[in-house]
Motif scaffolding. Structure first.
Motif, mmCIF file in Angstrom:
data_model
loop_
_atom_site.group_PDB
_atom_site.id
_atom_site.type_symbol
_atom_site.label_atom_id
_atom_site.label_comp_id
_atom_site.label_asym_id
_atom_site.label_seq_id
_atom_site.Cartn_x
_atom_site.Cartn_y
_atom_site.Cartn_z
ATOM 1 N N MET A 27 0.812 -1.203 0.000
ATOM 2 C CA MET A 27 0.000 0.000 0.000
ATOM 3 C C MET A 27 0.854 1.265 0.000
ATOM 4 S SD MET A 27 -3.157 0.850 2.508
ATOM 5 C CE MET A 27 -3.631 2.543 2.781
ATOM 6 N N GLY A 28 2.109 1.129 0.396
ATOM 7 C CA GLY A 28 2.969 2.297 0.540
ATOM 8 C C GLY A 28 3.135 3.125 -0.716
ATOM 9 N N LYS A 29 3.178 2.468 -1.880
ATOM 10 C CA LYS A 29 3.440 3.232 -3.094
ATOM 11 C C LYS A 29 2.288 4.151 -3.481
ATOM 12 C CE LYS A 29 1.881 0.093 -6.737
ATOM 13 N NZ LYS A 29 2.168 -0.309 -8.084
ATOM 14 N N TYR A 30 1.107 3.961 -2.889
ATOM 15 C CA TYR A 30 -0.031 4.806 -3.222
ATOM 16 C C TYR A 30 -0.143 6.035 -2.326
ATOM 17 C CZ TYR A 30 -1.587 0.910 -6.076
ATOM 18 O OH TYR A 30 -1.658 -0.070 -7.026
ATOM 19 N N ASN A 31 0.551 6.030 -1.196
ATOM 20 C CA ASN A 31 0.360 7.101 -0.220
ATOM 21 C C ASN A 31 0.652 8.490 -0.773
ATOM 22 O OD1 ASN A 31 -0.377 5.211 1.632
ATOM 23 N ND2 ASN A 31 1.564 5.200 2.736
ATOM 24 N N ARG A 32 1.663 8.614 -1.598
ATOM 25 C CA ARG A 32 2.021 9.927 -2.128
ATOM 26 C C ARG A 32 0.974 10.435 -3.112
ATOM 27 N NH1 ARG A 32 4.149 11.286 -6.725
ATOM 28 N NH2 ARG A 32 4.629 9.157 -7.288
ATOM 29 N N ASP A 33 0.286 9.520 -3.808
ATOM 30 C CA ASP A 33 -0.591 9.911 -4.898
ATOM 31 C C ASP A 33 -2.009 10.260 -4.467
ATOM 32 O OD1 ASP A 33 1.412 9.507 -6.775
ATOM 33 O OD2 ASP A 33 0.998 7.364 -6.846
ATOM 34 N N GLN A 34 -2.391 9.884 -3.277
ATOM 35 C CA GLN A 34 -3.772 10.135 -2.872
ATOM 36 C C GLN A 34 -3.810 10.714 -1.468
ATOM 37 O OE1 GLN A 34 -4.501 5.568 -3.073
ATOM 38 N NE2 GLN A 34 -5.957 6.362 -1.646
ATOM 39 N N ASN A 35 -4.410 11.851 -1.331
ATOM 40 C CA ASN A 35 -4.448 12.512 -0.039
ATOM 41 C C ASN A 35 -5.714 12.215 0.736
ATOM 42 O OD1 ASN A 35 -2.034 13.652 -0.636
ATOM 43 N ND2 ASN A 35 -2.833 15.659 -1.173
ATOM 44 N N CYS A 36 -6.830 11.997 0.057
ATOM 45 C CA CYS A 36 -8.098 11.927 0.764
ATOM 46 C C CYS A 36 -8.840 10.616 0.563
ATOM 47 C CB CYS A 36 -8.991 13.100 0.352
ATOM 48 S SG CYS A 36 -9.332 13.175 -1.409
ATOM 49 N N TRP A 37 -8.331 9.691 -0.243
ATOM 50 C CA TRP A 37 -9.036 8.443 -0.507
ATOM 51 C C TRP A 37 -8.218 7.265 -0.028
ATOM 52 C CZ3 TRP A 37 -10.942 8.969 -6.270
ATOM 53 C CH2 TRP A 37 -11.803 10.064 -6.342
ATOM 54 N N SER A 38 -8.884 6.319 0.586
ATOM 55 C CA SER A 38 -8.193 5.089 0.949
ATOM 56 C C SER A 38 -8.062 4.207 -0.283
ATOM 57 C CB SER A 38 -8.946 4.355 2.053
ATOM 58 O OG SER A 38 -10.123 3.771 1.541
ATOM 59 N N VAL A 54 -9.203 15.991 -11.647
ATOM 60 C CA VAL A 54 -8.703 17.358 -11.672
ATOM 61 C C VAL A 54 -7.474 17.456 -10.784
ATOM 62 C CG1 VAL A 54 -9.277 19.780 -11.282
ATOM 63 C CG2 VAL A 54 -11.067 18.184 -11.995
ATOM 64 N N SER A 55 -6.370 17.932 -11.351
ATOM 65 C CA SER A 55 -5.131 18.046 -10.590
ATOM 66 C C SER A 55 -5.130 19.298 -9.723
ATOM 67 C CB SER A 55 -3.948 18.116 -11.561
ATOM 68 O OG SER A 55 -2.751 18.373 -10.863
ATOM 69 N N ASN A 56 -4.627 19.170 -8.507
ATOM 70 C CA ASN A 56 -4.451 20.317 -7.624
ATOM 71 C C ASN A 56 -3.118 21.023 -7.875
ATOM 72 O OD1 ASN A 56 -6.903 20.050 -6.220
ATOM 73 N ND2 ASN A 56 -6.022 18.489 -4.896
ATOM 74 N N GLY A 57 -2.275 20.430 -8.730
ATOM 75 C CA GLY A 57 -0.996 21.041 -9.034
ATOM 76 C C GLY A 57 0.121 20.664 -8.077
ATOM 77 N N ASP A 58 -0.214 19.921 -7.029
ATOM 78 C CA ASP A 58 0.814 19.527 -6.053
ATOM 79 C C ASP A 58 0.944 18.008 -5.970
ATOM 80 O OD1 ASP A 58 -1.518 18.800 -4.808
ATOM 81 O OD2 ASP A 58 -1.164 19.953 -2.976
ATOM 82 N N GLY A 59 0.431 17.331 -6.994
ATOM 83 C CA GLY A 59 0.503 15.874 -7.005
ATOM 84 C C GLY A 59 -0.759 15.206 -6.496
ATOM 85 N N SER A 60 -1.678 15.991 -5.939
ATOM 86 C CA SER A 60 -2.940 15.429 -5.472
ATOM 87 C C SER A 60 -4.041 15.747 -6.484
ATOM 88 C CB SER A 60 -3.303 15.984 -4.086
ATOM 89 O OG SER A 60 -3.511 17.383 -4.144
ATOM 90 N N TYR A 61 -5.131 15.030 -6.357
ATOM 91 C CA TYR A 61 -6.228 15.166 -7.303
ATOM 92 C C TYR A 61 -7.556 15.138 -6.595
ATOM 93 C CZ TYR A 61 -2.689 13.922 -10.738
ATOM 94 O OH TYR A 61 -1.564 13.906 -11.508
#
Length: 50
Positions: free
Chosen positions: A1-12, A37-44
């Motif tokens: 699961m670790g590789k997904y942590n950087r890509d998603q801020n609000c979804w499990s 929609v990209s937030n521009g900081d790597g989150s969506y």
């Protein structure tokens, strides 16, 4: 699961399919009624399309 942590801020991991995680942002890539929609900081966030 670790590789997904950087890509998603609000979804499990369980809430997002692989297709959705790898969806490109922008209306031309929208599918299933949602546009990524990209937030521009790597989150969506997802915007419902009409």
């Amino acid at each position: 699961m670790g590789k997904y942590n950087r890509d998603q801020n609000c979804w499990s991991r369980g809430e997002v399919s692989d297709a959705r995680l790898h969806q490109h942002s922008g209306p031309q890539h929208a599918f299933g009624g949602w546009e990524k929609v990209s937030n521009g900081d790597g989150s969506y966030w997802m915007r419902e399309t009409h």
